[in-house]
Scaffold this active site. Sequence first.
Site, short mmCIF file in Angstrom:
data_model
loop_
_atom_site.label_atom_id
_atom_site.label_comp_id
_atom_site.label_asym_id
_atom_site.label_seq_id
_atom_site.Cartn_x
_atom_site.Cartn_y
_atom_site.Cartn_z
N THR A 195 0.84 -1.20 0.00
CA THR A 195 0.00 0.00 0.00
C THR A 195 0.88 1.25 0.00
O THR A 195 2.04 1.21 0.40
CB THR A 195 -0.88 0.05 1.27
OG1 THR A 195 -0.03 0.03 2.42
CG2 THR A 195 -1.84 -1.12 1.32
N ARG B 44 -7.57 9.42 2.21
CA ARG B 44 -8.02 8.73 3.42
C ARG B 44 -9.31 9.39 3.89
O ARG B 44 -9.42 10.62 3.91
CB ARG B 44 -6.96 8.80 4.52
CG ARG B 44 -5.75 7.89 4.29
CD ARG B 44 -6.12 6.43 4.49
NE ARG B 44 -4.99 5.52 4.37
CZ ARG B 44 -4.67 4.85 3.28
NH1 ARG B 44 -5.37 5.04 2.17
NH2 ARG B 44 -3.66 4.00 3.27
N GLU C 205 -15.67 4.36 7.01
CA GLU C 205 -15.42 3.17 6.21
C GLU C 205 -15.03 2.00 7.12
O GLU C 205 -14.28 2.21 8.08
CB GLU C 205 -14.26 3.52 5.25
CG GLU C 205 -13.87 2.50 4.24
CD GLU C 205 -12.69 3.02 3.40
OE1 GLU C 205 -11.77 2.24 3.18
OE2 GLU C 205 -12.69 4.20 2.99
N HIS D 102 -13.23 2.52 -2.22
CA HIS D 102 -11.79 2.55 -1.92
C HIS D 102 -11.00 1.75 -2.95
O HIS D 102 -10.17 0.91 -2.61
CB HIS D 102 -11.53 2.01 -0.50
CG HIS D 102 -10.22 2.46 0.08
ND1 HIS D 102 -10.00 2.55 1.43
CD2 HIS D 102 -9.06 2.83 -0.51
CE1 HIS D 102 -8.76 2.95 1.66
NE2 HIS D 102 -8.16 3.12 0.49
#
Length: 355
Positions: free
Chosen positions: A66, A206, A234, A251
């Site tokens: 990530t 984010r 989320e 996402h």
Amino acid sequence: MKIVADENLAFTDYFFSEFGDIQHKAGRTLTHTDVQDAEALLVRSVTAVNESLIQNTALKYVGSATIGTDHLDIQALEKQGITWANAAGCNAQAVAEYVITALLHLDASLLEQQEKFTLGIVGLGNVGKRLAYMAQLLGWKVIGFDPFVQLDSIENVSFQTLLQQANAVSIHVPLTKKGEHATYHLFDEKAFAALQPNTILINSARGPVVKEAALIEDIQCTQRKVVLDVFEHEPVISEGLLNMLALATPHIAGYSLEGKARGTQMIYEAFCQKFGYDINKRFETQLPACEDYFSGHDLKAVLKQKLSQIYDIAQYDANIRACVKEGKVEQKAFDLLRKNYPLRREWAAHGGPQA
């Protein structure tokens, strides 16, 4: 060697199978027991790698495929002597293309506006700088704000100036809660008040960078077009918020085949450096060929004609809305959408430009 890997990581077997036994697990529900006797752990952002997960384990390496690291307790990892790596920039190109796709879906005439259209980019790191480059290929004026980075190719401005001048604002900052430039709730009531009512807002960074309560209040007042790929609460999303959004996706802004593969390759390379193995694999060898849309053609003409074939963003917006039950999208549905998302290809796979 035992390797525990998130079941949704791409090309894990290709990169890691020669090194030992790979156990594929659901990343969001990973437990201490799952990793206790593993030497390597490969994760995505859904796994909180904290002290309770890693203490008293055999772990020597944690790789996260990530861009961000806010799910990693770096202090705990270093305290335990565990080497860690992430994949900064692995899907930056995909996110940049997502933003442009979203903007052109909302208003196809932006292809003709040249410098009459001003894109404001908040955060000029791996994604922000690529988005700036791609936006300039379309002739758009680009302004940017980043307290840590200045780009020579654009006009660097204050946060307040960006909010006031941009026709669209795209957010590309990490989530930070401490320090002078903390990004948690960066977009609050004050920030929304500074935006022009018709300025488009896109958050693919984010969720908690945007204060959801302030966002809802702002949309109610201005009818602002807002695109969210990430959400403050989320993986649960309220139907009320969803109904206010111009576009919503689960996402997946960075979910290109190239981005996924690049992320796994980057943590493979760090793994090899840690354990002393030769680095001899490339993700490009694993990708199928694509139809060439761009070569020899005008960029804007191709985007006008082929963009929905390259990435049909409206379909994925419809998919998330179809998951609403009893007033919200639940975690299970959100995670399933992400797991089953068909990885799109980056423009370069079709002969297009790349930053």
